[in-house]
Motif scaffolding. Structure first.
Motif, PDB file in Angstrom:
ATOM      1  N   ILE A 408      22.658   0.480 -32.995  1.00 27.48           N
ATOM      2  CA  ILE A 408      21.400   0.513 -33.589  1.00 27.48           C
ATOM      3  C   ILE A 408      21.094   2.055 -34.106  1.00 27.48           C
ATOM      4  O   ILE A 408      20.328   2.040 -35.040  1.00 27.48           O
ATOM      5  CB  ILE A 408      20.485  -0.110 -32.909  1.00 27.48           C
ATOM      6  CG1 ILE A 408      19.112  -0.613 -33.588  1.00 27.48           C
ATOM      7  CG2 ILE A 408      19.953   0.806 -31.559  1.00 27.48           C
ATOM      8  CD1 ILE A 408      18.110  -1.236 -32.947  1.00 27.48           C
ATOM      9  N   ASN A 409      21.388   2.788 -33.360  1.00 24.02           N
ATOM     10  CA  ASN A 409      21.243   4.286 -33.904  1.00 24.02           C
ATOM     11  C   ASN A 409      22.207   4.896 -34.821  1.00 24.02           C
ATOM     12  O   ASN A 409      22.048   6.152 -35.298  1.00 24.02           O
ATOM     13  CB  ASN A 409      21.378   5.283 -32.456  1.00 24.02           C
ATOM     14  CG  ASN A 409      20.527   4.867 -31.545  1.00 24.02           C
ATOM     15  OD1 ASN A 409      19.124   4.877 -31.880  1.00 24.02           O
ATOM     16  ND2 ASN A 409      20.766   4.873 -30.194  1.00 24.02           N
ATOM     17  N   ARG A 410      23.124   4.074 -35.394  1.00 27.08           N
ATOM     18  CA  ARG A 410      24.132   4.671 -36.248  1.00 27.08           C
ATOM     19  C   ARG A 410      24.012   4.025 -37.450  1.00 27.08           C
ATOM     20  O   ARG A 410      23.686   2.565 -37.231  1.00 27.08           O
ATOM     21  CB  ARG A 410      25.469   5.074 -35.744  1.00 27.08           C
ATOM     22  CG  ARG A 410      25.807   3.782 -35.015  1.00 27.08           C
ATOM     23  CD  ARG A 410      27.482   4.171 -34.565  1.00 27.08           C
ATOM     24  NE  ARG A 410      28.229   3.149 -34.060  1.00 27.08           N
ATOM     25  CZ  ARG A 410      28.062   2.668 -32.814  1.00 27.08           C
ATOM     26  NH1 ARG A 410      27.341   3.433 -32.073  1.00 27.08           N
ATOM     27  NH2 ARG A 410      28.572   1.659 -32.481  1.00 27.08           N
ATOM     28  N   GLU A 411      24.807   3.850 -38.592  1.00 22.09           N
ATOM     29  CA  GLU A 411      24.936   2.944 -39.742  1.00 22.09           C
ATOM     30  C   GLU A 411      25.883   2.018 -39.131  1.00 22.09           C
ATOM     31  O   GLU A 411      27.008   2.111 -38.669  1.00 22.09           O
ATOM     32  CB  GLU A 411      25.598   3.888 -41.013  1.00 22.09           C
ATOM     33  CG  GLU A 411      25.874   2.655 -42.137  1.00 22.09           C
ATOM     34  CD  GLU A 411      26.068   3.541 -43.284  1.00 22.09           C
ATOM     35  OE1 GLU A 411      25.349   4.100 -44.091  1.00 22.09           O
ATOM     36  OE2 GLU A 411      26.990   3.469 -43.762  1.00 22.09           O
ATOM     37  N   PHE A 412      25.490   0.634 -39.454  1.00 22.44           N
ATOM     38  CA  PHE A 412      26.371  -0.417 -38.959  1.00 22.44           C
ATOM     39  C   PHE A 412      26.303  -1.658 -40.118  1.00 22.44           C
ATOM     40  O   PHE A 412      25.405  -1.546 -40.974  1.00 22.44           O
ATOM     41  CB  PHE A 412      26.084  -0.945 -37.853  1.00 22.44           C
ATOM     42  CG  PHE A 412      24.820  -1.863 -37.622  1.00 22.44           C
ATOM     43  CD1 PHE A 412      24.699  -2.917 -37.533  1.00 22.44           C
ATOM     44  CD2 PHE A 412      23.565  -0.713 -37.290  1.00 22.44           C
ATOM     45  CE1 PHE A 412      23.295  -3.548 -37.359  1.00 22.44           C
ATOM     46  CE2 PHE A 412      22.429  -1.430 -37.133  1.00 22.44           C
ATOM     47  CZ  PHE A 412      22.225  -2.852 -37.338  1.00 22.44           C
ATOM     48  N   THR A 413      27.332  -2.418 -40.143  1.00 22.41           N
ATOM     49  CA  THR A 413      27.409  -3.687 -41.226  1.00 22.41           C
ATOM     50  C   THR A 413      26.775  -4.844 -40.384  1.00 22.41           C
ATOM     51  O   THR A 413      27.146  -5.439 -39.356  1.00 22.41           O
ATOM     52  CB  THR A 413      28.642  -3.868 -41.616  1.00 22.41           C
ATOM     53  OG1 THR A 413      28.937  -2.591 -42.299  1.00 22.41           O
ATOM     54  CG2 THR A 413      28.684  -4.992 -42.581  1.00 22.41           C
ATOM     55  N   TYR A 414      25.877  -5.588 -41.129  1.00 24.91           N
ATOM     56  CA  TYR A 414      25.306  -6.715 -40.537  1.00 24.91           C
ATOM     57  C   TYR A 414      25.646  -8.045 -41.496  1.00 24.91           C
ATOM     58  O   TYR A 414      25.633  -7.866 -42.609  1.00 24.91           O
ATOM     59  CB  TYR A 414      23.981  -6.662 -40.395  1.00 24.91           C
ATOM     60  CG  TYR A 414      23.038  -7.956 -40.362  1.00 24.91           C
ATOM     61  CD1 TYR A 414      23.343  -8.746 -39.107  1.00 24.91           C
ATOM     62  CD2 TYR A 414      22.102  -8.313 -41.337  1.00 24.91           C
ATOM     63  CE1 TYR A 414      22.525  -9.726 -38.974  1.00 24.91           C
ATOM     64  CE2 TYR A 414      21.630  -9.566 -41.159  1.00 24.91           C
ATOM     65  CZ  TYR A 414      21.523 -10.353 -39.777  1.00 24.91           C
ATOM     66  OH  TYR A 414      21.151 -11.621 -39.638  1.00 24.91           O
ATOM     67  N   ARG A 415      26.083  -9.190 -40.814  1.00 20.67           N
ATOM     68  CA  ARG A 415      26.442 -10.345 -41.437  1.00 20.67           C
ATOM     69  C   ARG A 415      25.637 -11.537 -40.859  1.00 20.67           C
ATOM     70  O   ARG A 415      25.956 -11.828 -39.812  1.00 20.67           O
ATOM     71  CB  ARG A 415      27.957 -10.752 -41.552  1.00 20.67           C
ATOM     72  CG  ARG A 415      28.703  -9.619 -42.273  1.00 20.67           C
ATOM     73  CD  ARG A 415      29.975  -9.898 -42.664  1.00 20.67           C
ATOM     74  NE  ARG A 415      29.885 -11.222 -43.648  1.00 20.67           N
ATOM     75  CZ  ARG A 415      31.116 -11.605 -44.198  1.00 20.67           C
ATOM     76  NH1 ARG A 415      32.246 -11.214 -44.193  1.00 20.67           N
ATOM     77  NH2 ARG A 415      30.969 -12.616 -45.349  1.00 20.67           N
ATOM     78  N   ALA A 416      24.548 -12.149 -41.588  1.00 19.78           N
ATOM     79  CA  ALA A 416      23.931 -13.365 -40.923  1.00 19.78           C
ATOM     80  C   ALA A 416      24.856 -14.383 -41.017  1.00 19.78           C
ATOM     81  O   ALA A 416      25.648 -14.547 -41.945  1.00 19.78           O
ATOM     82  CB  ALA A 416      22.750 -13.381 -41.886  1.00 19.78           C
ATOM     83  N   VAL A 417      24.677 -15.254 -40.024  1.00 20.05           N
ATOM     84  CA  VAL A 417      25.450 -16.422 -39.976  1.00 20.05           C
ATOM     85  C   VAL A 417      24.297 -17.520 -40.133  1.00 20.05           C
ATOM     86  O   VAL A 417      23.355 -17.625 -39.447  1.00 20.05           O
ATOM     87  CB  VAL A 417      26.039 -16.545 -38.601  1.00 20.05           C
ATOM     88  CG1 VAL A 417      26.745 -17.793 -38.475  1.00 20.05           C
ATOM     89  CG2 VAL A 417      27.003 -15.523 -38.416  1.00 20.05           C
ATOM     90  N   ASP A 418      24.545 -18.342 -41.318  1.00 16.64           N
ATOM     91  CA  ASP A 418      23.261 -19.302 -41.571  1.00 16.64           C
ATOM     92  C   ASP A 418      24.182 -20.845 -41.538  1.00 16.64           C
ATOM     93  O   ASP A 418      25.011 -20.901 -42.378  1.00 16.64           O
ATOM     94  CB  ASP A 418      22.972 -19.223 -42.920  1.00 16.64           C
ATOM     95  CG  ASP A 418      21.548 -19.991 -43.155  1.00 16.64           C
ATOM     96  OD1 ASP A 418      21.163 -20.834 -42.281  1.00 16.64           O
ATOM     97  OD2 ASP A 418      21.084 -19.979 -44.505  1.00 16.64           O
TER      98      ASP A 418
END
Length: 651
Positions: A408-418
């Motif tokens: 959470i303190n660095r850049e990261f990639t998020y992919r929602a799962v719907d």
């Protein structure tokens, strides 16, 4: 004095003669009496349960031994409920004289109990109907009632039992299971049972062995598979989509007795390698290697309680629960739970496999203890008690599992799962042109979202006890899940580290991860809020405030006015349904206006806004971006969200 003694002796002689005469008459006419009893039972079954009860042949052997042939119980226009080819038993004569039936021995050769349910009903419906309507002012003594029921049931369990070729059959609209008792022997207080279990999916043998003394109210039984395989539970898989099984169960009843008007039940139960699989629990098998429950139940005239000396053990986790229900002037439900000081690492490795898969591989040092106190009075719902306290002692996470909270303190990639489908990747960091730092987000929006979602975000450590209390009270009062108690911290963890699946596993992981994130100070509150604004869903395929401000208003997040911020804050609970907040003229519906006005008054009262901030608020927010297409496509006859009230818009 002598005359009085003579009178007493004469009375005793007369009573003895009459008793002897009664026994002789009973012996002489016992089969006639038995025949009349059977006819009386048949008449009662016909009258009260619309069933035909018959016995082809019934006779006494001696004074206490009975033999029956071809017993049937058949409901009208339904499948046979009970059939027994041959049954031999004996009764306690002296108990029988007192109107109590106590079986001494029992032998059953061939037969079955058959429970059949179709779309038109079942063959046991009549036995489920209540005979009398209980009045509210009728007082039941729980201890006496349960003691009487347990005594009657245990008296019907013979001390000497031999059962062969008897089956219990279940057919629930085609979901069939047969429990065939190949052998059931109870002799000299030792029980041995072999059961062949057959369902549509499998066939398996079960064994129940151990000690059983129905007269002394004691038992110690082992439930296992003779091949040491996992015992699979039939019926539940097709009925409830619940797949379950276990290696062995141990049940012990040490004491069941009345003392000073209270009923005490003591013993323990344990289970090995319990496996549970259900889509509402987790997305894979949940395995508990060892669990044990040492219980002490106390039942009084108007209360039932699990004593706090009881212990629940889950692998290495031990806790002492107290559960009570009191029904006097008010109905009071209470729960207390205490986990004594234990090592944090022992807790992590003891968590059920599959239920906390984000914690697998996690390592920690230090100790902690935990206590929970809950009490609810049905006549005083607002006085609900909910106290949850965790006391850490040098607690620190030294290695993360699948959920690396440090990201959470660095850049990261998020992919929602719907709905099980992974959505497009969203980069949470400067390399994403839509990513917006907290200082570039309108202060109005920050105030609106914090007020509506989590007013004490900067002060709490992940949870708000008062919110939990209000949520529980309302959910009990309405008898449905009508209000949650989710904080921004919980929403952030759910979005950044977990999935949207509505399972027990995800909720439990969410609670534990929030505690770790907040109490180990892994990230600052400002950073958490910044990520939250950039990760949450604001509309259909719209993630983060950078995309949202353009999608709705063709603006940057810094330029949003108060009305636009009010709109964005109020759609967070149901962002994909934002279009239903507008009428056919693309104006906010009355309920949406009321929510905006209520939120404004609340912020004014809390001095988050001044009167000058509301100047120009009579000019409604106008949708200018791509969101307009959704307003034009919205069916005019759809009334979703129209019924939303101010009472449901909780803060």
């Amino acid at each position: 004095m002598k005359l009085q003694r003579k009178k007493v002796l004469l009375v005793l002689k007369i009573v003895g003669v009459l008793l002897l005469l009664g026994i002789i008459l009973l012996f002489a006419f016992r089969n006639t009496i038995l025949e009349k009893v059977i006819h009386r039972i048949d008449a009662k079954m016909e009258r009260e349960y619309q069933c035909h009860f018959s016995i082809e042949r019934a006779e006494f052997h001696g004074l206490t031994d009975l033999e029956f042939h071809d017993i049937t119980l058949v409901p009208k226009q339904a499948d046979t409920l009970v059939r027994i080819d041959e049954l031999k038993t004996s009764v306690n004569f002296w108990k029988l004289l007192l109107g109590d039936i106590q079986l001494g021995k029992l032998e059953i050769n061939k037969g079955y109990i058959q429970l059949v349910k179709t779309k038109n009903g079942s063959n046991f419906d009549a036995f489920l109907r209540s005979k009398k309507e209980k009045k509210d002012n009728d007082e039941v003594n729980y201890a006496k009632l349960l003691n009487r029921i347990s005594s009657q049931l245990l008296n019907l369990v013979p001390t000497d039992m031999h059962v062969k070729g008897f089956a219990i059959k279940i057919d629930d609209k085609g979901n069939k299971v047969v429990f065939d008792f190949n052998q059931l022997v109870l002799a000299e207080k030792k029980l041995h049972t072999i059961i062949q279990v057959t369902s549509d999916n499998f066939s398996q043998q079960w064994c129940i062995n151990g000690f059983a003394d129905p007269r002394d109210r004691k038992a110690d039984l082992q439930f296992s598979n003779p091949k040491s395989d996992t015992i699979r539970i039939p019926y539940l898989d097709k009925k409830f989509n619940l797949k379950s099984g276990f290696k062995a169960i141990h049940f012990n009843l040490e004491n069941l007795s009345m003392n000073s008007g209270e009923l005490y039940i003591d013993g323990y139960s344990s289970i090995e390698n319990l496996i549970v699989n259900h889509p509402k629990i987790a997305n894979k098998d949940v395995i508990i290697k060892k669990a044990r429950f040492d219980y002490r139940w106390v039942i009084g005239s108007r209360f039932m309680a699990l004593d706090s000396t009881s212990t629940v053990q889950l692998n290495n986790i031990k806790c002492h629960p107290y559960i009570s229900y009191t029904n006097e002037t008010d109905k009071v439900y209470a729960l207390q739970l205490k986990i004594p000081k234990m090592k944090a690492q022992d807790f992590i490795v003891s968590l059920p496999t599959g239920l906390f898969h984000h914690f697998e591989g996690m390592e920690a040092k230090g100790n902690f203890s935990y206590s929970l106190n809950f009490e609810y009075n049905n006549h005083k719902p607002n006085a609900l008690i909910f106290e949850s306290k965790l006391d850490p002692e040098g607690l620190k996470i030294t290695k993360y599992g699948e959920a690396d909270l440090n990201k959470i303190n660095r850049e990261f990639t998020y992919r929602a799962v719907d709905k099980g489908i992974a959505q497009r990747p969203i980069i949470l960091g400067p390399s994403n042109p839509n990513y917006t730092p907290l200082n570039a987000i309108s202060p109005y929006l920050q105030k609106c979202v914090l007020t509506s979602e989590d007013p004490s975000f900067f002060n709490h450590r992940g949870f708000i006890n008062e919110a939990f209390k209000q949520s529980i009270a309302k959910n009990i009062r309405t008898q449905k899940f009508s209000r949650g108690a989710s904080t921004i911290s919980m929403q952030l963890v759910k979005n950044a580290f977990l999935t949207r699946e509505k399972t027990l596993s995800r909720k439990l992981e969410e609670i534990l991860l929030v505690y770790i994130l907040e109490n180990n100070r892994i990230s600052s509150k400002e950073r958490m809020l910044e990520v939250y604004f950039n990760i949450i869903e604001w509309g259909p395929n719209v993630y983060g405030i950078g995309e949202a401000s353009q999608f709705y208003f063709q603006k940057s997040p810094a330029d949003l006015n108060l009305n636009e911020c009010l709109f964005l804050a109020t759609i967070i609970p149901k962002p994909k349904g934002f279009m239903f907040r507008f009428d056919s003229e693309q104006k906010l519906k009355p309920f949406a206006k009321q929510q905006n006005e209520f939120l404004t008054r609340l912020m004014l009262r809390r001095q988050l806004l001044s009167e000058t901030d509301t100047i120009g608020q009579n000019v409604p927010a106008k949708i200018l971006g791509p969101a307009q297409l959704y307003l034009k496509q919205k069916p005019t006859d759809t009334i979703e969200n129209d019924s939303t009230s101010i009472d449901e818009f909780e803060f």
